[in-house]
Design an enzyme around this catalytic site. Structure first.
Site, PDB file in Angstrom:
ATOM      1  N   ASP A   1       1.356   0.195  -3.781  1.00 34.34           N
ATOM      2  CA  ASP A   1       1.005  -0.166  -5.155  1.00 34.34           C
ATOM      3  C   ASP A   1      -0.440   0.244  -5.467  1.00 34.34           C
ATOM      4  OD1 ASP A   1       3.469  -1.324  -5.465  1.00 34.34           O
ATOM      5  OD2 ASP A   1       2.775  -3.342  -4.937  1.00 34.34           O
TER       6      ASP A   1
HETATM    7  N1  URA Z   1       4.946  -4.254  -0.628  1.00 39.79           N
HETATM    8  C1  URA Z   1       4.311  -4.456  -1.804  1.00 39.79           C
HETATM    9  O1  URA Z   1       4.501  -5.471  -2.447  1.00 39.79           O
HETATM   10  N2  URA Z   1       3.471  -3.498  -2.243  1.00 39.79           N
HETATM   11  C2  URA Z   1       3.196  -2.369  -1.556  1.00 39.79           C
HETATM   12  O2  URA Z   1       2.418  -1.552  -2.014  1.00 39.79           O
HETATM   13  C3  URA Z   1       3.860  -2.183  -0.333  1.00 39.79           C
HETATM   14  C4  URA Z   1       4.733  -3.140   0.110  1.00 39.79           C
END
Ligand code: URA
Length: 246
Positions: free
Chosen positions: A105
């Site tokens: 993310d």
């Molecule tokens: N899980 C999440 O919530 N975000 C990420 O970026 C990777 C795994």
């Protein structure tokens, strides 16, 4: 020899196999001048003219494998319509077109394997290969034993996560979670469902590749032994009996 179009595009360094499927479905791929929209289509890279958006593919690229310490505030993509900095921007000086193997993310950080080896990128992200990802996450509050048990059950699909309480701070705590499922936002979702929203998320390992020696924004080539280890995934048959189209 005839190969699936996804494989041909990935080997030419155009995209990952998954991304190649979206190009095919969108009608952007032609074989000998004719648009091909079927994901099962094959062509012979030696004798057929395969093109994307009208541009013929070049010869297969030299394979390159890197690990980037993705910082927070950077998009896991090659381009961003909103003009935000992308992981590709951080690696522009390299003479390769690299793609992220999986995603983190915008506000998450940590290990991001970047490669032009579409086949390996697919194995690193497809749930059937069950490649582990380890996250260190700061969550609000202190999970009770029952909240930890809830986290260990995971989303209910696929193998259960490994969960370890690492450290407590005055108001929050750090937990290490190792998963093999690789769904978008999965750590945030399971932590929020357990009543402990994620405040910070760091991926510390993807398979055998870790953050060791890297600061946010830095990258390094994978060592030959790391590449060999990851590529054994392509020979290993994992998972629930589901056969993957390669
Ligand atoms: N899980 C999440 O919530 N975000 C990420 O970026 C990777 C795994």
């Amino acid at each position: 020899m005839k190969l699936r179009l996804q494989k041909i595009l990935a080997e030419a360094g155009i995209s990952s196999r998954r991304e190649a499927e979206t190009f095919i479905l969108a009608g952007r791929v032609t074989v000998n001048g004719r648009i091909v929209r079927s994901l099962g289509s094959k062509a012979d890279p030696e004798s057929d003219l395969v093109a994307v958006d009208g541009r013929p593919l070049g010869p297969p690229e030299t394979k390159a494998y890197f690990v980037l310490y993705k910082p927070r505030g950077v998009i896991t993509s090659r381009k961003d319509e909103r003009g935000r900095k992308t992981v590709a921007d951080l690696m522009r000086s390299l003479p390769f077109r690299l793609f992220p193997a999986g995603r983190l993310d915008y506000d998450a950080e940590g290990v991001l394997i970047m490669t032009n080896d579409g086949e390996l990128a697919m194995a690193l992200t497809h749930p059937s290969y069950q490649v582990s990802r380890t996250y260190l996450t700061k969550v609000r509050g202190f999970p009770s034993p029952s909240a930890l048990a809830f986290l260990r059950r995971g989303s209910g699909s696929g193998p259960s996560p490994r969960v370890r309480l690492v450290k407590k701070t005055p108001k929050n705590c750090w937990i290490e979670i190792t998963l093999t499922t690789g769904r978008y936002h999965e750590v945030k979702e399971i932590c929020a469902a357990a009543g402990h929203p994620v405040l910070r998320l760091i991926r510390t390992a993807h398979g055998c590749v870790t953050l060791e020696g890297l600061q946010p924004g830095e990258y390094r080539p994978l060592l030959p032994r790391e590449v060999r280890h990851l590529r054994t995934l392509l020979r290993t048959f994992h998972g629930n009996g589901e056969k993957i189209q390669r």
